[in-house]
Design an enzyme around this catalytic site. Structure first.
Site, PDB file in Angstrom:
ATOM      1  N   GLY A  46       0.829  -1.191   0.000  1.00 46.58           N
ATOM      2  CA  GLY A  46       0.000   0.000   0.000  1.00 46.58           C
ATOM      3  C   GLY A  46       0.861   1.238   0.000  1.00 46.58           C
ATOM      4  N   SER A  47       0.260   2.332  -0.505  1.00 41.12           N
ATOM      5  CA  SER A  47       1.002   3.589  -0.426  1.00 41.12           C
ATOM      6  C   SER A  47       0.002   4.717  -0.342  1.00 41.12           C
ATOM      7  CB  SER A  47       1.913   3.754  -1.641  1.00 41.12           C
ATOM      8  OG  SER A  47       1.149   3.847  -2.803  1.00 41.12           O
ATOM      9  N   GLY A  48       0.414   5.815   0.171  1.00 40.98           N
ATOM     10  CA  GLY A  48      -0.499   6.923   0.345  1.00 40.98           C
ATOM     11  C   GLY A  48       0.261   8.208   0.553  1.00 40.98           C
TER      12      GLY A  48
ATOM     13  N   GLY B 107       3.476   7.913   2.865  1.00 46.32           N
ATOM     14  CA  GLY B 107       4.540   6.959   2.610  1.00 46.32           C
ATOM     15  C   GLY B 107       4.041   5.657   2.035  1.00 46.32           C
ATOM     16  N   SER B 108       4.857   4.634   2.116  1.00 51.75           N
ATOM     17  CA  SER B 108       4.526   3.327   1.542  1.00 51.75           C
ATOM     18  C   SER B 108       4.668   2.240   2.598  1.00 51.75           C
ATOM     19  CB  SER B 108       5.481   2.999   0.394  1.00 51.75           C
ATOM     20  OG  SER B 108       5.534   4.072  -0.500  1.00 51.75           O
ATOM     21  N   VAL B 109       3.881   1.179   2.403  1.00 52.02           N
ATOM     22  CA  VAL B 109       3.963   0.063   3.334  1.00 52.02           C
ATOM     23  C   VAL B 109       4.414  -1.168   2.576  1.00 52.02           C
ATOM     24  CG1 VAL B 109       2.759  -1.298   5.034  1.00 52.02           C
ATOM     25  CG2 VAL B 109       2.078   1.055   4.649  1.00 52.02           C
TER      26      VAL B 109
ATOM     27  N   LYS C 212       6.438   0.356   7.416  1.00 53.03           N
ATOM     28  CA  LYS C 212       5.876   1.592   6.886  1.00 53.03           C
ATOM     29  C   LYS C 212       7.016   2.608   6.742  1.00 53.03           C
ATOM     30  CE  LYS C 212       2.396   5.083   7.927  1.00 53.03           C
ATOM     31  NZ  LYS C 212       1.278   5.413   8.820  1.00 53.03           N
TER      32      LYS C 212
ATOM     33  N   ASP D  21      -8.654   9.759  12.966  1.00 49.79           N
ATOM     34  CA  ASP D  21      -8.684   9.343  11.562  1.00 49.79           C
ATOM     35  C   ASP D  21      -9.268   7.934  11.443  1.00 49.79           C
ATOM     36  OD1 ASP D  21      -6.258   9.249   8.837  1.00 49.79           O
ATOM     37  OD2 ASP D  21      -8.400   9.686   8.885  1.00 49.79           O
TER      38      ASP D  21
END
Ligand SMILES: *[C@@H]1O[C@H](CO)[C@@H](O)[C@H](O)[C@H]1NC(C)=O
Ligand SMILES: *[C@@H]1O[C@H](CO)[C@@H](O)[C@H](O)[C@H]1NC(C)=O
Ligand SMILES: *[C@@H]1O[C@H](CO)[C@@H](O)[C@H](O)[C@H]1NC(C)=O
Ligand SMILES: *[C@@H]1O[C@H](CO)[C@@H](O)[C@H](O)[C@H]1NC(C)=O
Ligand SMILES: *[C@@H]1O[C@H](CO)[C@@H](O)[C@H](O)[C@H]1NC(C)=O
Ligand SMILES: *[C@@H]1O[C@H](CO)[C@@H](O)[C@H](O)[C@H]1NC(C)=O
Ligand SMILES: *[C@@H]1O[C@H](CO)[C@@H](O)[C@H](O)[C@H]1NC(C)=O
Ligand SMILES: *[C@@H]1O[C@H](CO)[C@@H](O)[C@H](O)[C@H]1NC(C)=O
Ligand SMILES: *[C@@H]1O[C@H](CO)[C@@H](O)[C@H](O)[C@H]1NC(C)=O
Ligand SMILES: *[C@@H]1O[C@H](CO)[C@@H](O)[C@H](O)[C@H]1NC(C)=O
Length: 881
Positions: free
Chosen positions: A691-693, A696-698, A713, A819
């Site tokens: 995953g990324s957002g 950052g990225s996981v 992460k 969140d």
């Protein structure tokens, strides 16, 4: 001693047997009854003809009304201003004497109060039917004045005092039903004058407190068909006249303290008998061999349906009674349990009539082998032979008993293998073979017994593994007990298919390997016994799913790792973890505060966070942990050289194989270098990207020498605000610890080979991805095949609620996540939910309850866009850290 339970058991037992109630009469008898009744009217023209409303009967009904309390208002029609009393509820007037009350039918009306003496003024009364009320007090002796009374049913009330002798004056009485309720009920002796009621057909006095002996006069009642005296305190021997009633079809004298022998010729003297209910007395001597000669009126077939002689002191003699029963082709129940029957069970057991459904031979002293002829009794539903001294193996022919529902052979000396023919028993629901000497493997053929609810094969010498076929029996609900055998190998993961099971006991075997995490699917488990095996590895976190469990015994194994905190959340669990190799701090919340709920002795490496637990204190470890966090905080983004040193220390420690730390609940932070992370993620390969957002990225990865996959992460440090979120997460996760929060393993703040800042969090890997990816299955790698069950949804909601409750109410200072959205809810391999991404989290000071103090987001609602539009693909799947 009798109690209500045994009464209920008795009632149940008789209903279980699906037999006609004792009062059943043959149709010919009914016809005869009706004819004789009509006849009696024709022969008695002396009755006065009376058509005017009878003021006496009206007054008497009002008297009755005023004595009975009628909370349900079912006697509302009984009004003193209405002369039409013949139309009142439950009141019937005569055919010939249209204004005279002949019947009172007040069944199940919740009436209470006493039956008043004035009822005797209803001089034409033939029928009193008041069962199933709450009537108290004595039966008025004035009832003796009711010359026309032929039916008296006061069963299931709370009457007390004695049965009035005067009843013997009601010479037309045919039916007397005074079945008691639990208490108080009728006491005293049975009046011998009842023997003068020569019309009596049924005399039912069961469930009272009657004492003394059975009057011989009862045996003189010529047409008595049913005599029920069970559940009283009657004593002495049964008068010979009782055994000499040629019309009797039902004789119930069970559960008294009667003594004596059962006459050997009872089959001749009670020629019409259908049911002999004699259990729970003190009868001794031989079981009579003459029963086959009990023939019915037409002489074609013997009538005997039930022979219950259990719980006496009877002996088998030469077992000739068995062959004498061969012609009782209506026999359904033969209960000889709990007697003094000795010797070998003869082959003639197979000659019992095929109608037999219940054969109870338990708790005697029968020895020898079980004759294979037992296989001829193909209609058996219940077969009890436990607690005898049977030897040899179970005959294969047992497989012919295809109607069997319950088979109990426990507590004998049976040996050999459990026959494969058990697979033929497709109706079998309960099988008890415990406490014998069976050897060899558990037959996988049990898997064919698709209706099995209870299997107990404990305390034998069975060996080999637990067959997978057995574990596919989702019918198993009451229990599966394999304990005290020599079973070895691993517990197959298929154990998770026992989704209805309440009790599982595999204790005291030689089972090895890990506890399968699939056990979590057995959500109905209340009791789980695995003690006394060779199980190793960690206690699976999936136990959190076993929310109904009240007894969990994992003692005397070789389990390691920490005691999971999840047990803190079980309300009434008794947890036995003693004599393992568990380590780390003992949790302190929930049941761990209760000394009689948790047993942990014999684990050398446990430590306590309070002195109360009488364990070494965890101080040393705890201070190391705090120290580690302080370092992390101080380092921030600047002290690069120190970080490199820390990473070097980590490598050093790792080389020294201080590996358990990751699993230790002391959660000492480990240090990893950029190189370690690169290696673990295959150089941050896109194949490992989960995953990324924005921030950052996981990556998914696994460190060398570590068994578990982790999520790494990596923060985008060039983007404004991200280092702040790194700090927020570190800070939030530093102070929090809960099973429904994603657990941080460690943090790494260093430089990559090109000299840029590199910040990463190493977190527990959640194999099932984010909740978002399940809620919107088009983004879900499982497609539509695996959607969330309603149960899983509830569990997830509860898990997240539990995490939030912890953050808000149990953290100091309280933490607000700020969140919360499906993409930030991650699911572990057990579909347990863990809250992730504390990048926007906020510590609440005592006065502040908002998130608006954040420097990164001062305007508008806090939180990321995923919350507002969960379907939008802004946060790609699995990016939620
Ligand atoms: C009828 O009953 C009412 C109360 O229920 C009572 O007041 C009245 O006197 C009674 N009448 C007669 C005639 O008994
Ligand atoms: C029956 O009725 C008479 C009057 O008809 C009365 O004297 C007597 O007391 C009543 N008996 C009972 C038991 O109520
Ligand atoms: C008495 O009444 C109960 C309840 O209606 C009924 O089940 C029972 O059979 C009656 N007794 C007799 C002997 O008819
Ligand atoms: C039975 O009735 C007879 C008269 O019919 C009487 O002499 C005898 O005393 C009565 N027996 C009992 C036990 O009441
Ligand atoms: C049994 O009944 C028969 C007649 O049916 C009678 O001759 C005999 O004396 C009775 N025996 C006893 C013990 O009552
Ligand atoms: C049954 O009765 C007959 C005589 O009616 C007798 O010969 C036979 O032995 C009896 N059977 C048993 C098992 O007692
Ligand atoms: C069973 O009945 C048959 C005839 O139907 C008869 O020959 C046999 O002797 C009877 N057995 C017993 C034990 O009474
Ligand atoms: C199983 O039952 C069938 C009939 O249903 C029978 O033919 C077979 O012999 C039985 N097998 C065993 C082992 O009892
Ligand atoms: C706990 O396990 C140990 C070892 O198996 C046993 O001796 C002890 O009785 C158990 N205690 C309870 C309360 O079950
Ligand atoms: C217990 O497990 C450890 C590894 O965790 C192993 O070294 C040890 O031999 C085991 N002990 C027994 C008795 O199996």
């Amino acid at each position: 001693m009798r109690n209500h339970n045994s009464r209920l058991v008795h009632k149940f037992y008789h209903s279980l047997c699906c037999m006609a109630p004792p009062e059943t009469l043959s149709s010919s008898v009914l016809v005869a009854t009706v004819l004789s009744f009509i006849f009696s009217f024709l022969l008695v023209p002396a009755l006065p003809l009376d058509r005017t409303p009878n003021n006496n009967d009206l007054q008497t009904l009002l008297c009755l009304r005023s004595n009975l309390s009628d909370p349900a208002g079912l006697l509302a029609s009984w009004k003193n201003d209405s002369l039409e009393f013949c139309t009142w509820a439950g009141v019937s007037c005569g055919e010939r004497h249209k204004s005279r009350v002949v019947a009172l039918n007040l069944d199940s009306l919740e009436l209470s109060g006493q039956i008043p003496a004035c009822i005797a003024n209803l001089t034409f009364l033939e029928r009193i039917h008041f069962p199933n009320n709450h009537l108290t007090g004595p039966i008025p002796y004035e009832l003796g004045q009711l010359k026309w009374l032929h039916y008296l049913n006061l069963s299931s009330n709370n009457l007390s005092d004695v049965i009035p002798e005067t009843l013997s004056s009601c010479s037309r009485l045919r039916i007397v039903d005074l079945w008691g309720e639990f208490s108080p009920s009728l006491s005293g002796a049975i009046p011998s004058s009842l023997g003068n009621l020569s019309s009596l057909v049924k005399l039912l006095l069961a469930y009272n407190n009657l004492e003394g002996s059975i009057p011989a006069s009862i045996g003189k009642i010529p047409n008595l068909k049913a005599l029920d005296l069970t559940y009283n305190f009657l004593s002495g021997s049964v008068p010979a006249s009782i055994y000499n009633m040629s019309a009797l079809t039902y004789l119930g004298i069970a559960t008294n303290t009667l003594v004596g022998e059962i006459p050997h010729d009872i089959g001749y003297t009670l020629p019409r008998i259908k049911k002999l209910i004699f259990e729970e007395n003190q009868f001794h001597g031989k079981i009579p061999a003459s029963l086959a000669n009990a023939t019915n009126l037409t002489g074609s077939l013997p009538n005997l349906v039930e022979l219950s002689l259990g719980t006496n002191q009877l002996e088998a003699g030469d077992w000739s009674f068995l062959s004498s029963l061969a012609n009782c082709t209506r026999l359904v129940t033969l209960d000889l349990s709990e007697n003094r029957i000795q010797g070998t069970l003869p082959n003639s057991i197979g000659g019992l009539p095929n109608s037999l459904q219940f054969l109870l031979l338990s708790a005697n002293d029968i020895s020898g082998t079980i004759p294979p002829e037992i296989g001829y009794l193909t209609n058996l539903v219940v077969l009890h032979m436990e607690s005898n001294r049977f030897t040899g193996s179970i005959p294969d022919a047992v497989g012919n008993l295809s109607s069997l529902f319950r088979l109990s052979l426990s507590q004998n000396k049976l040996s050999g293998r459990i026959p494969l023919s058990v697979s033929n028993l497709s109706q079998l629901s309960e099988l008890y073979l415990q406490a014998n000497d069976f050897s060899g493997p558990i037959p996988g053929a049990f898997g064919d017994c698709k209706n099995l609810r209870m299997l107990n094969i404990s305390c034998n010498n069975l060996d080999g593994g637990i067959p997978k076929q057995l574990l596919t029996l989702s019918s198993l609900s009451d229990g599966l007990d394999l304990s005290h055998n020599q079973l070895s190998g691993q517990i197959p993961p298929e154990v998770g298919e026992l989704i209805n099971l309440g009790l599982l006991n595999v204790s005291n075997n030689q089972l090895s390997g890990q506890i399968p995490s699939t056990l979590e699917q057995c959500v109905h488990l209340e009791s789980l016994h695995m003690e006394g095996n060779l199980l190793e590895g960690k206690i699976p976190n999936s136990f959190a799913e076993l929310r109904g469990i009240i007894k969990l015994d994992l003692s005397r194994n070789n389990l390691s790792g920490a005691i999971p905190e999840l047990f803190e959340f079980f309300g009434s669990l008794i947890l036995n973890l003693s004599f393992n190799s568990l380590q780390g701090p003992v949790p302190t919340g929930g049941i761990f505060g209760n000394k009689s709920a948790v047993y942990i002795q014999g684990n050398k490496n446990l430590c306590g966070s309070t002195p109360l637990l009488a364990l070494p204190l965890c101080d040393a470890m705890a201070s190391r942990k705090n120290h580690g966090f302080k370092i992390l905080k101080v380092l921030g983004f600047s002290a690069l050289s120190f970080l490199l040193l820390a990473c070097a220390v980590a490598i050093f420690l790792k080389r020294k194989k201080v590996r358990q730390a990751a699993h230790s609940s002391c959660r000492e932070l480990k240090r990893f270098s950029y190189a370690d992370l690169a290696k673990a993620t295959n150089n941050f390969s896109s194949n490992n990207l989960i995953g990324s957002g924005n921030s950052g990225s996981v990556y998914k990865g696994r460190f060398e020498f570590e068994e578990h996959t982790v999520a790494i992460k990596v923060f985008k440090v060039n983007q404004l605000g991200v280092p702040k979120s790194f700090l927020s997460e570190c800070e939030a996760l530093r102070n929090t610890r809960h099973r429904n929060l994603v657990r941080v393993i460690t943090a790494c703040s260093t430089c990559d080979p090109s000299g840029h800042q590199f910040k990463a969090l190493i977190l527990e890997y959640m194999p099932n991805g984010s909740l978002e990816s399940w809620l919107y299955p088009d983004q879900n790698k499982y497609g539509l095949e695996r959607s969330l069950s309603f149960g899983s949804r509830i569990t997830i909601v509860m898990d997240i609620a539990s995490a939030l409750d912890y953050l808000h109410n149990h953290c100091m200072p309280p933490v607000v996540h700020c969140d919360l959205k499906p993409s930030n809810v991650l699911l572990d391999d057990d579909m347990g939910a863990h809250l992730a991404d504390f990048g926007l989290a906020k510590f609440l000071q005592s006065s502040s309850h908002s998130c608006h103090q954040s420097s990164t987001s001062l305007l508008g609602p806090r939180g990321s866009i995923g919350y507002i539009a969960p379907g939008e693909n802004f946060f790609p799947q699995n990016w939620a850290l």
